[in-house]
Design a protein around this motif. Structure first.
Motif, short mmCIF file in Angstrom:
data_model
loop_
_atom_site.label_atom_id
_atom_site.label_comp_id
_atom_site.label_asym_id
_atom_site.label_seq_id
_atom_site.Cartn_x
_atom_site.Cartn_y
_atom_site.Cartn_z
N GLN A 256 -4.72 6.68 12.11
CA GLN A 256 -3.53 7.52 12.08
C GLN A 256 -2.67 7.10 10.90
OE1 GLN A 256 -1.67 6.97 15.86
NE2 GLN A 256 -0.85 4.97 15.36
N HIS A 257 -1.89 8.03 10.40
CA HIS A 257 -1.01 7.74 9.27
C HIS A 257 0.12 6.84 9.74
CE1 HIS A 257 -2.86 10.52 6.45
NE2 HIS A 257 -2.99 11.35 7.46
N SER A 258 0.51 5.91 8.89
CA SER A 258 1.57 4.98 9.26
C SER A 258 2.95 5.46 8.80
CB SER A 258 1.31 3.60 8.66
OG SER A 258 1.33 3.69 7.26
N GLY A 259 2.98 6.47 8.00
CA GLY A 259 4.26 6.97 7.48
C GLY A 259 4.14 8.43 7.15
N ARG A 260 4.90 8.85 6.20
CA ARG A 260 4.87 10.26 5.78
C ARG A 260 3.55 10.57 5.09
NH1 ARG A 260 10.02 12.56 5.86
NH2 ARG A 260 9.19 14.33 4.73
N THR A 261 3.04 11.75 5.34
CA THR A 261 1.82 12.16 4.66
C THR A 261 2.12 12.89 3.36
OG1 THR A 261 1.75 14.19 5.95
CG2 THR A 261 0.49 12.32 6.78
N VAL A 262 3.37 13.32 3.21
CA VAL A 262 3.81 13.96 1.97
C VAL A 262 5.11 13.29 1.54
CG1 VAL A 262 2.73 16.19 2.43
CG2 VAL A 262 5.06 15.77 3.20
N GLU A 263 5.42 13.39 0.30
CA GLU A 263 6.63 12.78 -0.23
C GLU A 263 7.86 13.50 0.33
OE1 GLU A 263 8.20 12.04 -4.64
OE2 GLU A 263 6.08 11.58 -4.30
N ALA A 264 8.90 12.75 0.64
CA ALA A 264 10.13 13.34 1.16
C ALA A 264 10.77 14.22 0.09
CB ALA A 264 11.10 12.23 1.58
N GLN B 200 0.85 -1.18 0.00
CA GLN B 200 0.00 0.00 0.00
C GLN B 200 0.89 1.23 0.00
OE1 GLN B 200 -2.72 -0.20 3.28
NE2 GLN B 200 -3.35 -2.26 2.80
N SER B 201 0.48 2.25 -0.73
CA SER B 201 1.30 3.45 -0.84
C SER B 201 1.28 4.26 0.46
CB SER B 201 0.83 4.31 -2.00
OG SER B 201 -0.51 4.70 -1.78
N ASN B 202 0.18 4.32 1.14
CA ASN B 202 0.10 5.08 2.38
C ASN B 202 -0.94 4.44 3.29
OD1 ASN B 202 0.43 7.00 4.33
ND2 ASN B 202 -0.65 8.61 3.24
N PRO B 203 -0.62 3.29 3.89
CA PRO B 203 -1.63 2.63 4.72
C PRO B 203 -1.93 3.43 5.98
CG PRO B 203 0.46 1.48 4.87
CD PRO B 203 0.62 2.55 3.84
N MET B 204 -3.14 3.28 6.46
CA MET B 204 -3.57 3.92 7.69
C MET B 204 -3.59 2.85 8.78
SD MET B 204 -4.13 7.03 6.71
CE MET B 204 -5.15 7.81 7.96
N VAL B 205 -3.39 3.27 10.03
CA VAL B 205 -3.38 2.36 11.16
C VAL B 205 -4.57 2.69 12.07
CG1 VAL B 205 -2.06 1.56 13.16
CG2 VAL B 205 -0.87 2.19 11.07
N LEU B 206 -5.32 1.66 12.42
CA LEU B 206 -6.47 1.82 13.30
C LEU B 206 -5.99 2.21 14.69
CD1 LEU B 206 -9.58 1.42 13.46
CD2 LEU B 206 -9.11 -0.91 14.21
N SER C 204 -6.13 0.62 3.68
CA SER C 204 -5.75 1.67 2.72
C SER C 204 -6.39 2.99 3.12
CB SER C 204 -6.20 1.27 1.30
OG SER C 204 -7.60 1.38 1.19
N HIS C 205 -5.82 4.06 2.62
CA HIS C 205 -6.36 5.38 2.94
C HIS C 205 -7.82 5.51 2.50
CE1 HIS C 205 -7.10 9.71 2.48
NE2 HIS C 205 -6.31 9.83 3.52
N ASP C 206 -8.12 5.02 1.30
CA ASP C 206 -9.49 5.13 0.78
C ASP C 206 -10.49 4.35 1.63
OD1 ASP C 206 -8.56 6.75 -1.25
OD2 ASP C 206 -8.47 5.13 -2.73
#
Length: 97
Positions: free
Chosen positions: A77-85, A4-10, A57-59
Motif C-alpha cells: 500500500q502507498h505510504s503517502g500521497r500518490t500524486v503531488e499536492a 525515499q520519494s514514495n515508499p510502499m508499505v508491506l 521503494s516503489h520500484d
C-alpha cells in the motif's frame, strides 16, 4: 538513511511468505531469487518476510509483486500521497489607496 520519494508499505509479512511458497506460476521462490528480481539485497527481503521491515521503494515493491504474480496493491500500500499536492496560488495583498 536514504530518504525515499514514495515508499510502499508491506500489507502483511505472512502474506508475503505465503505468496513466496506458491507464486503465480505455482512454484516456490527463494529469498535470493526474489531479491535478484527486485534488485535489492537478500537481507532486505528476509527482513520483509520476518516483519522486521515494512517499507520498500516503489520500484522494488513493483518488482516483488510482479515476480510473485500478483498486482502491486495486493501486497503493498502507498505510504503517502500518490500524486503531488496541488500548489496554492499566492494570495493577493491589499494595498492601501
Amino acid at each position: 538513511m536514504r530518504i525515499q520519494s514514495n515508499p510502499m508499505v508491506l500489507v502483511s509479512a505472512d502474506l508475503l511468505v505465503q505468496l513466496m511458497k506458491r507464486t503465480g506460476d505455482g512454484r516456490e521462490v527463494s529469498v535470493r531469487e526474489l531479491a535478484d528480481a527486485a534488485g535489492c539485497h537478500p537481507s532486505k527481503v528476509d527482513a520483509l518476510r520476518n516483519g522486521r521491515r515494512r517499507n520498500s521503494s516503489h520500484d522494488e515493491a513493483l518488482a516483488i509483486a510482479r515476480r510473485l504474480g500478483v498486482d502491486l496493491l495486493v501486497l503493498w500500500q502507498h505510504s503517502g500521497r500518490t500524486v503531488e499536492a496541488p500548489v496554492e496560488p499566492p494570495q493577493m495583498v491589499a494595498v492601501p489607496a
